[in-house]
Design a protein around this motif. Structure first.
Motif, PDB file in Angstrom:
ATOM      1  N   VAL A  47       0.824  -1.209   0.000  1.00 21.10           N
ATOM      2  CA  VAL A  47       0.000   0.000   0.000  1.00 21.10           C
ATOM      3  C   VAL A  47       0.856   1.256   0.000  1.00 21.10           C
ATOM      4  CG1 VAL A  47      -1.691   1.339   1.296  1.00 21.10           C
ATOM      5  CG2 VAL A  47      -1.875  -1.155   1.204  1.00 21.10           C
ATOM      6  N   GLU A  48       0.671   2.065  -1.038  1.00 27.71           N
ATOM      7  CA  GLU A  48       1.307   3.377  -1.076  1.00 27.71           C
ATOM      8  C   GLU A  48       0.207   4.433  -1.087  1.00 27.71           C
ATOM      9  OE1 GLU A  48       3.836   2.991  -4.477  1.00 27.71           O
ATOM     10  OE2 GLU A  48       4.805   1.229  -3.637  1.00 27.71           O
ATOM     11  N   GLU A  49       0.538   5.651  -1.506  1.00 25.74           N
ATOM     12  CA  GLU A  49      -0.481   6.713  -1.466  1.00 25.74           C
ATOM     13  C   GLU A  49      -1.657   6.373  -2.385  1.00 25.74           C
ATOM     14  OE1 GLU A  49       1.083  10.628  -2.028  1.00 25.74           O
ATOM     15  OE2 GLU A  49      -0.894  11.569  -2.050  1.00 25.74           O
ATOM     16  N   LYS A  90      -7.818  14.597 -10.415  1.00 26.69           N
ATOM     17  CA  LYS A  90      -7.143  15.615  -9.593  1.00 26.69           C
ATOM     18  C   LYS A  90      -7.971  15.896  -8.346  1.00 26.69           C
ATOM     19  CE  LYS A  90      -4.837  17.718 -13.517  1.00 26.69           C
ATOM     20  NZ  LYS A  90      -4.740  18.850 -14.428  1.00 26.69           N
ATOM     21  N   HIS A 144      -7.608  17.988  -6.139  1.00 31.76           N
ATOM     22  CA  HIS A 144      -7.732  19.387  -5.732  1.00 31.76           C
ATOM     23  C   HIS A 144      -8.815  20.137  -6.509  1.00 31.76           C
ATOM     24  CE1 HIS A 144      -4.898  19.458  -9.088  1.00 31.76           C
ATOM     25  NE2 HIS A 144      -5.146  20.742  -9.236  1.00 31.76           N
ATOM     26  N   TYR A 145      -9.499  19.472  -7.449  1.00 34.84           N
ATOM     27  CA  TYR A 145     -10.704  20.055  -8.033  1.00 34.84           C
ATOM     28  C   TYR A 145     -11.903  19.561  -7.216  1.00 34.84           C
ATOM     29  CZ  TYR A 145      -8.100  21.000 -12.415  1.00 34.84           C
ATOM     30  OH  TYR A 145      -7.214  21.423 -13.366  1.00 34.84           O
ATOM     31  N   ASN A 203       2.140   3.131  -8.015  1.00 30.22           N
ATOM     32  CA  ASN A 203       2.431   3.870  -9.249  1.00 30.22           C
ATOM     33  C   ASN A 203       1.767   5.244  -9.266  1.00 30.22           C
ATOM     34  OD1 ASN A 203       3.858   1.631 -10.164  1.00 30.22           O
ATOM     35  ND2 ASN A 203       2.027   0.743 -11.104  1.00 30.22           N
ATOM     36  N   PHE A 204       1.934   5.996  -8.188  1.00 33.67           N
ATOM     37  CA  PHE A 204       1.363   7.339  -8.103  1.00 33.67           C
ATOM     38  C   PHE A 204       1.823   8.183  -9.291  1.00 33.67           C
ATOM     39  CE2 PHE A 204       0.923  11.687  -6.670  1.00 33.67           C
ATOM     40  CZ  PHE A 204      -0.252  11.662  -5.951  1.00 33.67           C
ATOM     41  N   GLU A 239       3.130  10.956 -10.613  1.00 32.83           N
ATOM     42  CA  GLU A 239       3.807  12.172 -10.136  1.00 32.83           C
ATOM     43  C   GLU A 239       3.607  13.364 -11.061  1.00 32.83           C
ATOM     44  OE1 GLU A 239       5.702  12.520  -7.434  1.00 32.83           O
ATOM     45  OE2 GLU A 239       5.873  10.430  -6.761  1.00 32.83           O
ATOM     46  N   HIS A 240       3.482  13.079 -12.365  1.00 30.60           N
ATOM     47  CA  HIS A 240       3.420  14.185 -13.320  1.00 30.60           C
ATOM     48  C   HIS A 240       2.000  14.708 -13.531  1.00 30.60           C
ATOM     49  CE1 HIS A 240       7.626  14.086 -14.279  1.00 30.60           C
ATOM     50  NE2 HIS A 240       7.570  12.771 -14.367  1.00 30.60           N
ATOM     51  N   ASP A 241       1.035  14.037 -12.932  1.00 31.10           N
ATOM     52  CA  ASP A 241      -0.345  14.475 -13.111  1.00 31.10           C
ATOM     53  C   ASP A 241      -1.002  14.971 -11.834  1.00 31.10           C
ATOM     54  OD1 ASP A 241      -0.631  13.683 -15.913  1.00 31.10           O
ATOM     55  OD2 ASP A 241      -0.400  11.649 -15.143  1.00 31.10           O
ATOM     56  N   LEU A 242      -0.656  14.358 -10.703  1.00 31.61           N
ATOM     57  CA  LEU A 242      -1.405  14.632  -9.480  1.00 31.61           C
ATOM     58  C   LEU A 242      -0.540  15.275  -8.402  1.00 31.61           C
ATOM     59  CD1 LEU A 242      -3.517  11.372  -9.009  1.00 31.61           C
ATOM     60  CD2 LEU A 242      -4.085  13.434 -10.287  1.00 31.61           C
ATOM     61  N   LEU A 243      -1.170  16.116  -7.621  1.00 26.98           N
ATOM     62  CA  LEU A 243      -0.529  16.651  -6.424  1.00 26.98           C
ATOM     63  C   LEU A 243      -0.595  15.581  -5.339  1.00 26.98           C
ATOM     64  CD1 LEU A 243      -2.273  20.168  -6.236  1.00 26.98           C
ATOM     65  CD2 LEU A 243      -0.196  19.533  -7.467  1.00 26.98           C
ATOM     66  N   HIS A 244       0.436  15.530  -4.516  1.00 22.45           N
ATOM     67  CA  HIS A 244       0.390  14.615  -3.381  1.00 22.45           C
ATOM     68  C   HIS A 244      -0.603  15.124  -2.348  1.00 22.45           C
ATOM     69  CE1 HIS A 244       3.467  11.733  -4.342  1.00 22.45           C
ATOM     70  NE2 HIS A 244       4.224  12.708  -4.803  1.00 22.45           N
ATOM     71  N   PRO A 296      -0.823  13.983   1.319  1.00 24.82           N
ATOM     72  CA  PRO A 296      -0.468  13.121   2.455  1.00 24.82           C
ATOM     73  C   PRO A 296      -1.392  13.284   3.660  1.00 24.82           C
ATOM     74  CG  PRO A 296       1.102  14.916   2.255  1.00 24.82           C
ATOM     75  CD  PRO A 296       0.185  15.022   1.073  1.00 24.82           C
ATOM     76  N   GLU A 305       8.095   5.302  -6.449  1.00 28.15           N
ATOM     77  CA  GLU A 305       6.650   5.435  -6.426  1.00 28.15           C
ATOM     78  C   GLU A 305       6.088   5.612  -5.011  1.00 28.15           C
ATOM     79  OE1 GLU A 305       7.599   4.686 -10.224  1.00 28.15           O
ATOM     80  OE2 GLU A 305       5.866   5.634  -9.366  1.00 28.15           O
ATOM     81  N   PRO A 314       4.745   7.100  -1.771  1.00 26.99           N
ATOM     82  CA  PRO A 314       4.214   8.385  -1.335  1.00 26.99           C
ATOM     83  C   PRO A 314       5.003   8.898  -0.142  1.00 26.99           C
ATOM     84  CG  PRO A 314       2.838   6.615  -0.557  1.00 26.99           C
ATOM     85  CD  PRO A 314       3.885   5.989  -1.423  1.00 26.99           C
ATOM     86  N   ILE A 329       4.791   7.104   3.331  1.00 24.97           N
ATOM     87  CA  ILE A 329       5.473   5.814   3.439  1.00 24.97           C
ATOM     88  C   ILE A 329       6.975   6.042   3.468  1.00 24.97           C
ATOM     89  CG2 ILE A 329       5.723   3.545   2.396  1.00 24.97           C
ATOM     90  CD1 ILE A 329       2.909   3.922   2.987  1.00 24.97           C
ATOM     91  N   GLN A 387       2.888  22.568  -2.919  1.00 19.83           N
ATOM     92  CA  GLN A 387       2.779  21.962  -4.234  1.00 19.83           C
ATOM     93  C   GLN A 387       1.428  22.352  -4.821  1.00 19.83           C
ATOM     94  OE1 GLN A 387       2.388  17.669  -4.656  1.00 19.83           O
ATOM     95  NE2 GLN A 387       3.867  17.646  -6.316  1.00 19.83           N
ATOM     96  N   GLY A 389      -0.830  22.422 -16.155  1.00 17.56           N
ATOM     97  CA  GLY A 389      -1.625  21.393 -15.498  1.00 17.56           C
ATOM     98  C   GLY A 389      -0.814  20.337 -14.774  1.00 17.56           C
ATOM     99  N   PRO A 449       2.021  19.170 -11.567  1.00 17.79           N
ATOM    100  CA  PRO A 449       2.403  19.581 -10.206  1.00 17.79           C
ATOM    101  C   PRO A 449       3.718  20.372 -10.201  1.00 17.79           C
ATOM    102  CG  PRO A 449       1.878  17.237 -10.282  1.00 17.79           C
ATOM    103  CD  PRO A 449       1.991  17.710 -11.705  1.00 17.79           C
TER     104      PRO A 449
END
Lengths: 264, 242
Positions: free
Chosen positions: A65-67, A78, A80-81, A106-107, A109-114, A116, B85, B87, B90, B168, B175, B177
């Protein structure tokens, strides 16, 4: 505004029936059942999906399990919308329930804001409130508020408390009668067929001649070539002030969805 | 529009002057156009050797003192690189178990690739600095790592302010981050600069002066030559009050 409460309530309590399914590639110890939830249009995905996370974690090992993140038909969503914007942007033409895929690795990174923690959502929310007030009142209203007032806005949204939120938000929606309106209308036109996420410009609520601008006026000015559709479909002749006060998301932005494929 | 505010037209003008000077100084700024619109932004990439102040890492994470201070930050980053990958939350856990012990070690440095964008915000009538950073292996830095690359003197000031100044956010034109220095205080610190310039009838390029204040926070230094030798006549034109 008191007479308008029914409209505000209808907007606030708008829900989207949603089915969450675990991504097939996730490693599970047994089969994961889908999870159904009514999502509040005005909230954020990562704010209202604790139950979804708990549900799927039951069948997963902690080391897998990751983010958590969400996807709809190949598009990362997204967080944040506002949820209503995401639905109108990506899925409004499809049958309900809205089918969202849940990922734990496989978050993108180039599309979504983290995201946490909820404090990240709160910071994003407050930053939107501040930016909208910069447009409406040169930041005067939001700067005059105290820390606890800001907290009340956030807690109202977080806990889905309509009265708590609007008791404070009405201050952000007011203006002196003699001025006849906000400085500028905070709006965003989201686009489906462009890399650029949204259009945001300065737009006054009234014309230089003193006539109240309508939604149609804005679309004509900002986006003359494309056919447009509004998520909440107010009549294009509706006056801005009413549209904004009634239909903007808690972030105080009126959101208009523009489909590049000619859909109306 | 007051003299202290920057409208979009003035922003473009200031950027043009910076571009001219940058070319002569070989400072690397270019103008990126957004497809299908008149808008655009200034862009620059730079390699930076970043010194990581490890004590503050500890403060930020709030983890307890660890008795085995061996691993440097540098190696910790390499280790994280293999867990691309993961987060943040983690990663923190993993760090604390093995690599994160670096927090106790002396300062170390590593080379990072920074990409800076200067955009115009119509909401705040001001320029905004967006940036992102990568390791040489191409891994994006996390927000926490970016904070750790900020000079400790700046970091304390920024983190004590009510709104975390580096966050961020979505790049409004791409579009994607990016990290951003929040613009809501820009007018507060620009006002005295502009007032002084106006009182003394000195030329001032709003975007350049602003950049010289906010840039160094994230390692973007503005050479003094921008303000001294080049085209005094050209920069004069940017001082015209609206």
């Amino acid at each position: 505004m008191a007479d308008d409460k029914d409209v505000l309530r209808d907007v606030w309590f708008g829900r989207i029936p949603t089915c969450f399914t675990l991504n097939q590639d996730e490693v599970t110890e047994r089969e994961a059942e889908p999870y159904y939830l009514l999502l509040p249009r005005v909230s954020y995905l990562t704010l209202v999906t604790d139950k979804v996370k708990k549900h799927f974690l039951k069948v997963m090992r902690a080391e897998d399990v990751e983010e958590m993140w969400f996807e709809y038909e190949g598009t990362p969503l997204k967080w944040h919308y506002p949820i209503g914007v995401l639905f109108d942007l990506h899925a409004s033409n499809n049958v309900l329930p809205w089918s969202i895929t849940v990922h734990f690795k496989n978050f993108p990174e180039h599309d979504l804001l983290h995201c946490p923690s909820n404090s990240v959502i709160e910071a994003h929310f407050m930053s939107s409130i501040k930016e909208a007030d910069a447009l409406k009142h040169k930041s005067q209203v939001v700067n005059d508020m105290q820390k606890k007032d800001h907290k009340q806005l956030w807690m109202g949204l977080q806990n889905d408390k309509f009265d708590q939120f609007w008791a404070m938000n009405r201050k952000l929606m007011e203006y002196p009668t003699e001025e006849g309106g906000f400085r500028y209308i905070p709006f965003r036109i989201y686009q489906t067929m462009s890399d650029r996420p949204f259009i945001q410009k300065l737009f006054r609520p009234t014309s230089p001649e003193g006539n109240a601008h309508t939604l149609g006026d804005l679309l004509k000015e900002m986006y003359p070539d494309a056919l447009t559709n509004d998520g909440k479909s107010p009549h294009k002749g509706t006056r801005w002030v009413n549209t904004l006060r009634h239909s903007s998301y808690p972030t105080a932005y009126l959101s208009v969805i523009s489909f590049g494929d000619g859909r109306k | 529009m007051s003299w202290f505010e920057l409208n979009e037209e003035k922003f473009h003008h200031c950027c043009q002057l910076i571009l001219q000077q940058s070319e002569q100084l070989s400072d690397g700024w270019i103008w990126e156009v957004v497809q299908g619109s008149k808008e655009g932004y200034l862009r620059k990439t730079a390699l930076r050797s970043v010194t990581i102040d490890s004590k503050s890492v500890q403060k930020q994470k709030g983890s307890s003192l660890d008795p085995e201070p061996h691993t440097s930050y540098h190696s910790s980053v390499e280790q994280q690189g293999q867990e691309d990958e993961q987060p943040d939350c983690i990663k923190d856990d993993i760090d604390d178990e093995d690599a994160g012990i670096c927090m106790m070690t002396a300062n170390s440095s590593q080379v990072l690739q920074f990409e800076y964008h200067i955009l115009y915000s119509c909401s705040y009538s001001s320029p905004v600095l967006y940036f992102r950073a990568f390791t040489l292996e191409g891994r994006s830095l996390t927000l926490e790592e970016v904070w750790n690359s900020v000079h400790p003197n700046f970091r304390l000031c920024l983190q004590n302010s009510p709104l975390d100044t580096i966050t961020q956010q979505e790049h409004p034109l791409l579009g994607q981050p990016f990290f951003v220095l929040h613009p809501c205080r820009t007018k507060d610190f620009m006002r005295p600069v502009l007032q002084a310039a106006q009182d003394q009838h000195r030329p001032v390029n709003y975007v350049l002066s602003w950049l010289s204040v906010v840039g160094p926070v994230v390692g973007l230094d503005v050479p003094l030559k921008y303000s001294t030798q080049l085209h005094p006549a050209a920069s004069l034109s940017s001082t015209e009050p609206d």
